[in-house]
Design an enzyme around this catalytic site. Structure first.
Site, PDB file in Angstrom:
ATOM      1  N   GLU A 173      29.552 -25.017  65.284  1.00 29.74           N
ATOM      2  CA  GLU A 173      29.184 -24.451  63.982  1.00 29.74           C
ATOM      3  C   GLU A 173      28.382 -25.463  63.154  1.00 29.74           C
ATOM      4  O   GLU A 173      27.460 -25.087  62.424  1.00 29.74           O
ATOM      5  CB  GLU A 173      30.443 -24.018  63.217  1.00 29.74           C
ATOM      6  CG  GLU A 173      31.152 -22.819  63.827  1.00 29.74           C
ATOM      7  CD  GLU A 173      30.263 -21.584  63.915  1.00 29.74           C
ATOM      8  OE1 GLU A 173      29.608 -21.234  62.923  1.00 29.74           O
ATOM      9  OE2 GLU A 173      30.206 -20.979  65.003  1.00 29.74           O
ATOM     10  N   TRP A 186      24.951 -25.134  64.435  1.00 31.25           N
ATOM     11  CA  TRP A 186      24.268 -23.929  63.925  1.00 31.25           C
ATOM     12  C   TRP A 186      23.673 -24.230  62.543  1.00 31.25           C
ATOM     13  O   TRP A 186      22.537 -23.845  62.239  1.00 31.25           O
ATOM     14  CB  TRP A 186      25.247 -22.753  63.804  1.00 31.25           C
ATOM     15  CG  TRP A 186      25.297 -21.847  64.991  1.00 31.25           C
ATOM     16  CD1 TRP A 186      26.302 -21.756  65.910  1.00 31.25           C
ATOM     17  CD2 TRP A 186      24.302 -20.892  65.396  1.00 31.25           C
ATOM     18  NE1 TRP A 186      25.991 -20.798  66.853  1.00 31.25           N
ATOM     19  CE2 TRP A 186      24.777 -20.252  66.558  1.00 31.25           C
ATOM     20  CE3 TRP A 186      23.051 -20.513  64.883  1.00 31.25           C
ATOM     21  CZ2 TRP A 186      24.051 -19.264  67.218  1.00 31.25           C
ATOM     22  CZ3 TRP A 186      22.328 -19.516  65.538  1.00 31.25           C
ATOM     23  CH2 TRP A 186      22.826 -18.905  66.689  1.00 31.25           C
ATOM     24  N   TRP A 245      12.323   0.114  56.078  1.00 31.77           N
ATOM     25  CA  TRP A 245      13.568  -0.015  55.310  1.00 31.77           C
ATOM     26  C   TRP A 245      13.669   1.125  54.296  1.00 31.77           C
ATOM     27  O   TRP A 245      12.655   1.593  53.774  1.00 31.77           O
ATOM     28  CB  TRP A 245      13.621  -1.352  54.570  1.00 31.77           C
ATOM     29  CG  TRP A 245      13.582  -2.575  55.447  1.00 31.77           C
ATOM     30  CD1 TRP A 245      12.587  -3.501  55.505  1.00 31.77           C
ATOM     31  CD2 TRP A 245      14.586  -3.016  56.371  1.00 31.77           C
ATOM     32  NE1 TRP A 245      12.893  -4.484  56.412  1.00 31.77           N
ATOM     33  CE2 TRP A 245      14.118  -4.219  56.962  1.00 31.77           C
ATOM     34  CE3 TRP A 245      15.825  -2.514  56.770  1.00 31.77           C
ATOM     35  CZ2 TRP A 245      14.847  -4.924  57.911  1.00 31.77           C
ATOM     36  CZ3 TRP A 245      16.551  -3.219  57.717  1.00 31.77           C
ATOM     37  CH2 TRP A 245      16.074  -4.406  58.277  1.00 31.77           C
ATOM     38  N   ASN A 257      33.427 -15.762  57.381  1.00 33.23           N
ATOM     39  CA  ASN A 257      32.186 -15.703  58.153  1.00 33.23           C
ATOM     40  C   ASN A 257      32.073 -14.457  59.030  1.00 33.23           C
ATOM     41  O   ASN A 257      31.017 -13.847  59.121  1.00 33.23           O
ATOM     42  CB  ASN A 257      32.024 -16.961  59.016  1.00 33.23           C
ATOM     43  CG  ASN A 257      30.643 -17.036  59.634  1.00 33.23           C
ATOM     44  OD1 ASN A 257      29.640 -17.025  58.932  1.00 33.23           O
ATOM     45  ND2 ASN A 257      30.571 -17.049  60.953  1.00 33.23           N
ATOM     46  N   TRP A 272      17.110  -6.566  54.569  1.00 33.82           N
ATOM     47  CA  TRP A 272      18.007  -7.727  54.591  1.00 33.82           C
ATOM     48  C   TRP A 272      17.813  -8.624  53.372  1.00 33.82           C
ATOM     49  O   TRP A 272      18.736  -9.325  52.946  1.00 33.82           O
ATOM     50  CB  TRP A 272      17.808  -8.541  55.869  1.00 33.82           C
ATOM     51  CG  TRP A 272      16.414  -9.045  56.099  1.00 33.82           C
ATOM     52  CD1 TRP A 272      15.405  -8.411  56.776  1.00 33.82           C
ATOM     53  CD2 TRP A 272      15.854 -10.287  55.650  1.00 33.82           C
ATOM     54  NE1 TRP A 272      14.262  -9.174  56.779  1.00 33.82           N
ATOM     55  CE2 TRP A 272      14.499 -10.321  56.093  1.00 33.82           C
ATOM     56  CE3 TRP A 272      16.347 -11.364  54.918  1.00 33.82           C
ATOM     57  CZ2 TRP A 272      13.647 -11.401  55.827  1.00 33.82           C
ATOM     58  CZ3 TRP A 272      15.512 -12.444  54.647  1.00 33.82           C
ATOM     59  CH2 TRP A 272      14.177 -12.452  55.093  1.00 33.82           C
ATOM     60  N   TRP A 299      21.566 -13.785  57.594  1.00 35.18           N
ATOM     61  CA  TRP A 299      21.074 -12.434  57.297  1.00 35.18           C
ATOM     62  C   TRP A 299      20.040 -11.979  58.313  1.00 35.18           C
ATOM     63  O   TRP A 299      20.053 -10.829  58.762  1.00 35.18           O
ATOM     64  CB  TRP A 299      20.510 -12.368  55.869  1.00 35.18           C
ATOM     65  CG  TRP A 299      21.613 -12.039  54.912  1.00 35.18           C
ATOM     66  CD1 TRP A 299      22.356 -12.917  54.170  1.00 35.18           C
ATOM     67  CD2 TRP A 299      22.143 -10.738  54.645  1.00 35.18           C
ATOM     68  NE1 TRP A 299      23.323 -12.237  53.459  1.00 35.18           N
ATOM     69  CE2 TRP A 299      23.207 -10.903  53.728  1.00 35.18           C
ATOM     70  CE3 TRP A 299      21.837  -9.453  55.088  1.00 35.18           C
ATOM     71  CZ2 TRP A 299      23.956  -9.825  53.243  1.00 35.18           C
ATOM     72  CZ3 TRP A 299      22.579  -8.379  54.607  1.00 35.18           C
ATOM     73  CH2 TRP A 299      23.625  -8.570  53.704  1.00 35.18           C
TER      74      TRP A 299
END
Length: 481
Positions: A278, A281, A310, A345, A363, A386
């Site tokens: 993590e 990331w 969208w 998360n 988004w 996102w």
């Protein structure tokens, strides 16, 4: 005299710029209040309050070393060169020291400050600090930035094996200067002070950050892989706000994880390996910010997804924002965000996929709303998350992978403990009905709790159709987890 310009590095220990400045001679620290810029960047009021509270703690710690902390205002970052130059000339500063920050606006700001100072003979030094590896040093064989996390991680592992980033020692006390520290404001105009309940969840200061890290590394990291996906369990480190504000460093986190795992990051305790993953990331998304600057400009990482149709659905967007979608796991997660400045998360992915796939809402609406409420809001991580969830980003979920909120709820909150905590109006339901009260139907519906604002299966089909119509799409297939 040396000047340390503090930004997202509000700590005494393992602070590269602070340590470098102090080693060169008498030092003063400064922090710039930039309310207009913060508003433009959608920084949350609870995050600004967290910065101020941490500055107060840091000012005390620096005071014990006779390093004054000054507060100046540059409402927008384009005012920073003049404000800092004036301060440098007033204090006869020889050099300014900063820890690197990433993002287009941050890079431009720092370049402008460096230019303004250098024209007046003042040196400007910047240091790698909030990352383990300098962006541009972890590249593919063809010299480009990685777009796939697993490949990026492999190179990071190779680098860590040969050279582990070391911790930087805290500065020593210096002789008292004739400069006094400024008072840290308790608030900044335009940013409401959050509730005491929220503030109590996030005590300020390095001591608290270190306590959380030590507790996690000593007692919880072993269970991290098995418990981190269950929002009712205390399975995560609760360090994200401290990392985002730089109250603790990724190097400190890495060292603590390695210490708990006999120095291993690819083997040994699976919890420690997962947590280090993590941290990488987090690293990956900051490298993406530098390597692909369009994501700093509210652009999709994958350009073909800019053509997505969208939906403009303000009522549904408002229902999502206000935790009244009629889907308990979504609404419970959104209430957690609104009341605590933080969201688990796993649930960040679930609510993001619901907004971008089931509601087919851009988004960017979700990214902005999260930034305006998260105490750990971070451009790189928030944008990366996102865009991953909406299948517009780097290494993102394939467009046909759409989380089903009901099965996610049943899998990760099977007893309904998380839902009951945040939606007490549903506490009387049994654990079978709790996940989808709409099944009760008719007269047995739950008073005061709304019906679902969307049909999950038809909205899923709508999302698949929208993505399939893109000019260059991924291979079709499908899963609905």
């Amino acid at each position: 005299m040396q000047l340390i310009w503090l930004r997202s590095d509000l700590r005494l220990h393992d602070n590269t710029a602070l340590s470098a400045a102090a080693s060169r001679g008498p030092s003063v620290a400064v922090y710039l209040l930039s309310p207009e810029q913060w508003r433009e960047h959608d920084d949350a009021p609870c995050k600004v309050d967290f910065w101020l509270r941490n500055l107060r703690e840091l000012s005390r710690a620096l005071g014990e070393l006779n390093i004054p902390l000054l507060i100046r205002t540059a409402a927008r970052w384009d005012e920073a060169p003049k404000v800092l130059l004036d301060l440098c000339q007033q204090l006869k500063i020889d050099a300014v020291h900063v820890n690197e920050e990433y993002g287009i606006h941050e890079s431009r700001r720092d370049a402008a400050v460096a230019d303004a100072l250098k024209t007046q003979g003042i040196d400007f030094y910047s240091y790698l600090d909030q990352l383990l590896f300098k962006p541009g040093t972890v590249l593919t064989k063809t010299g480009t930035y990685f777009q796939v996390f697993s490949q990026f991680r492999k190179v990071c592992y190779d680098r860590l094996h040969s050279s582990l980033p070391s911790l930087v020692s805290a500065p020593m006390a210096q002789s008292r200067l004739t400069v006094d520290s400024d008072e840290i404001p308790s608030s900044v105009a335009g940013f409401d002070t959050p509730s005491e309940t929220l503030r109590a969840l996030w005590p300020a200061g390095e001591i608290e950050a270190r306590r959380r890290l030590d507790t996690f590394a000593d007692a919880q990291i072993d269970y991290y892989k098995s418990e981190r996906d269950f929002p009712a369990k205390p399975g995560t480190s609760q360090l994200s706000a401290y990392l985002a504000a730089g109250v603790i460093s990724p190097r400190q986190c890495l060292h603590a994880a390695l210490q708990s795992n006999q120095g291993e990051f690819e083997s040994g305790k699976v919890g420690a390996v997962t947590w280090i993953n993590e941290l990488l990331w987090r690293e990956f998304y900051k490298h993406i910010l530098v390597g692909y600057p369009r994501v700093s400009r509210h652009r999709a990482f994958r350009p073909e997804t800019e053509a997505l149709a969208w939906r403009d659905a303000p009522d549904e967007l408002a229902a999502w924002q206000e935790a009244r979608t009629g889907l308990p796991i979504i609404d419970a997660a959104m209430r957690q965000l609104l009341e605590t400045g933080w969201m688990h998360n796993r649930l960040r992915m679930v609510v993001a996929m619901f907004l971008t796939k089931n509601l087919l809402i851009d988004w960017r609406e979700g990214e902005r709303f999260f930034m305006r409420h998260l105490i750990d809001g971070d451009l790189a991580a928030n944008n990366g998350g996102w865009q991953w969830s909406s299948s517009t980003g780097t290494d993102s979920a394939p467009y046909f992978r759409i989380f089903n909120p009901l099965s996610q709820s049943e899998k990760f909150d099977s007893e309904g403990l998380f839902i009951k905590h945040w939606l007490p109006e549903l506490a009387g339901l049994n654990k079978k009905d709790l996940h989808n009260p709409a099944n009760l139907g008719g007269l047995f519906g739950v008073a005061g709790y709304p019906s679902p604002i969307v049909n999950l299966s038809t909205s899923r089909a709508r999302a698949l159709a929208a993505f399939k119509n893109l000019p260059s799409r991924q291979d079709a297939g499908g899963s609905y987890e």
